[in-house]
Write an enzyme that holds these catalytic residues in place. Structure first.
Site, PDB file in Angstrom:
ATOM      1  N   GLU A 133      -0.255  -7.839  -6.033  1.00 54.20           N
ATOM      2  CA  GLU A 133       0.688  -6.935  -6.274  1.00 54.20           C
ATOM      3  C   GLU A 133       1.424  -6.909  -5.044  1.00 54.20           C
ATOM      4  O   GLU A 133       2.683  -6.507  -5.167  1.00 54.20           O
ATOM      5  CB  GLU A 133      -0.338  -5.666  -6.597  1.00 54.20           C
ATOM      6  CG  GLU A 133      -0.932  -5.521  -8.105  1.00 54.20           C
ATOM      7  CD  GLU A 133       0.093  -5.750  -9.231  1.00 54.20           C
ATOM      8  OE1 GLU A 133       1.208  -5.508  -8.970  1.00 54.20           O
ATOM      9  OE2 GLU A 133      -0.217  -5.917 -10.232  1.00 54.20           O
TER      10      GLU A 133
ATOM     11  N   TYR B  38       3.335   2.731  -7.444  1.00 53.25           N
ATOM     12  CA  TYR B  38       3.089   1.435  -8.425  1.00 53.25           C
ATOM     13  C   TYR B  38       1.994   0.781  -7.993  1.00 53.25           C
ATOM     14  O   TYR B  38       1.115   0.526  -8.837  1.00 53.25           O
ATOM     15  CB  TYR B  38       4.304   0.767  -8.339  1.00 53.25           C
ATOM     16  CG  TYR B  38       4.166  -0.675  -9.188  1.00 53.25           C
ATOM     17  CD1 TYR B  38       3.773  -0.592 -10.478  1.00 53.25           C
ATOM     18  CD2 TYR B  38       4.209  -1.649  -8.238  1.00 53.25           C
ATOM     19  CE1 TYR B  38       3.820  -1.965 -11.131  1.00 53.25           C
ATOM     20  CE2 TYR B  38       3.548  -2.889  -8.937  1.00 53.25           C
ATOM     21  CZ  TYR B  38       3.520  -3.092 -10.289  1.00 53.25           C
ATOM     22  OH  TYR B  38       3.121  -4.308 -10.804  1.00 53.25           O
TER      23      TYR B  38
ATOM     24  N   ASP C 181       6.801  -0.276 -12.657  1.00 53.66           N
ATOM     25  CA  ASP C 181       7.980  -1.162 -11.741  1.00 53.66           C
ATOM     26  C   ASP C 181       9.035  -1.206 -12.381  1.00 53.66           C
ATOM     27  O   ASP C 181       9.295  -0.311 -13.631  1.00 53.66           O
ATOM     28  CB  ASP C 181       7.182  -2.284 -11.329  1.00 53.66           C
ATOM     29  CG  ASP C 181       6.823  -3.211 -12.494  1.00 53.66           C
ATOM     30  OD1 ASP C 181       7.274  -2.614 -13.752  1.00 53.66           O
ATOM     31  OD2 ASP C 181       6.666  -4.433 -12.553  1.00 53.66           O
TER      32      ASP C 181
END
Length: 370
Positions: A44, A127, A145
């Site tokens: 991520e 996020y 996102d």
């Protein structure tokens, strides 16, 4: 956003069709084969500024170097930056490193499993924290996102500016209100739909599992959405780079700990004012009292997110000159570096693999071929 009472059927379509589609259509990615929060976290962070298909070899290389949080925490910063080399936005790597050390020292090496604790770590915002919490720990939290903002804006036919924090907060709150129990799969499905189907240009509406409920598709406004304020135009700077050779070795400087390409090694660089290599010669003259006239060996262009460097590259040869050993400290120029001092080193070209040399400078190496 869609009213959760008036548009219950559209919301149920989103909740049911989207995860079902994702189960069969999702890409086979290495970090989707595990629920290990460390692997999900690394992926991520890499995905924050890099396309998924691009980051996969970098992800594999990084995990090979640091297969556990403990391995990452015990590594030196230079080792981490070197393993990150080529991905850019190196603050992401430093934040990973710092966060790993915090996880080892404060959480006994176990990643915290709640959004509130995750976002306390360096480099983890709402996020990324939501993605880790929902995918790795089955927490019922959203992960919003750019892909998700685009999908929801189109699905609701919303003309609110997604670059506005209020719009993002409103979409986040709405998604939180409709999350199914399997929130991680739902979040991943939203992101995957935005990446593969509901793309910024030429969306593949005919392949979309929720097309029948998409309000922008029905209204014919898909091409107008999402509304997003244009980014500020990139600033272009004319730069001069100095390649100093001595006895087959090259001169490198470590950039300051803050600012552009902070903490990485580079060739000396300064912003052009006079031109013709005189600016970089003057800068190098601070610790090389005698230098030959600059020899232009090429030009290069490097694009950062907010700035463009147009670089003129000049060579200087110390082999036949009587020079003092350069000062151990190098005062950085005002080319985007804060005034600071940093280390210097001479390295043979064949021995620079252990240097964290950013792409802006490593792509100059072909200019050095004799």
């Amino acid at each position: 956003m869609l009213d959760t009472k008036k548009n219950l059927a559209l919301i149920e379509l989103l909740q049911i069709n989207l995860p079902n589609w994702f189960e069969t259509a999702k890409r086979d990615l290495p970090f989707r084969r595990t629920k290990d929060p460390y692997f999900i976290w690394v992926s991520e962070i890499m995905a924050q500024q890099t396309q998924i298909d691009t980051l996969i070899p970098f992800y594999n290389r990084f995990i090979d170097h640091f297969p556990t949080i403990f391995c990452l925490a015990l590594a030196s910063e230079d080792e981490v930056i070197k393993a990150w080399e080529g991905l850019g936005y190196y603050s992401r790597a430093r934040n990973l490193h710092q966060a790993a050390r915090t996880i080892v020292s404060d959480y006994d090496g176990f990643m915290p499993d709640t959004l509130a604790e995750l976002i306390k770590l360096p480099g983890i915002g709402p996020y990324t924290g939501g993605a880790i919490a929902s995918i790795a720990f089955n927490q019922k939290v959203s992960a919003v996102d750019g892909n998700v903002l685009r999908v929801i804006s189109r699905y609701a036919n919303s003309f609110d500016d997604i670059s506005d924090t209020k719009t993002k907060n409103r979409i986040t709150a709405w998604i939180d209100s409709i999350l199914p129990e399997a929130a991680g799969a739902f979040n991943e499905a939203l992101m995957e739909l935005g990446a593969m189907i509901c793309t910024p240009k030429s969306p593949k509406c005919q392949n979309c599992p929720i097309c029948s409920g998409c309000q922008s598709h029905a209204a014919g406004t898909t091409g107008q959405l999402p509304v997003k304020t244009k980014k500020q135009q990139q600033l272009t700077k004319e730069m001069e780079v100095g390649i100093v050779r001595q006895n087959g070795r090259l001169f490198f400087v470590r950039r300051p700990d803050s600012g552009l390409l902070s903490g990485m090694w580079s060739f000396p660089i300064t912003e052009m004012t006079v031109g013709h290599g005189l600016d970089i010669k003057k800068k190098l003259g601070e610790f090389f009292p005698e230098l030959n006239d600059p020899i232009l060996i090429g030009t290069s262009r490097h694009v950062f997110s907010h700035i463009i460097w147009e670089m003129s590259v000049y060579a200087f040869n110390l082999d036949e000159m009587v020079c003092e050993t350069p000062a151990h400290r190098y005062r950085a120029s005002t080319d985007g570096d804060p005034l600071s001092t940093t280390q210097t080193i001479f390295k043979a070209l064949a021995q620079i693999d252990d240097l964290a040399l950013p792409i802006a400078f490593s792509k100059l190496l072909p200019l050095l071929a004799d």
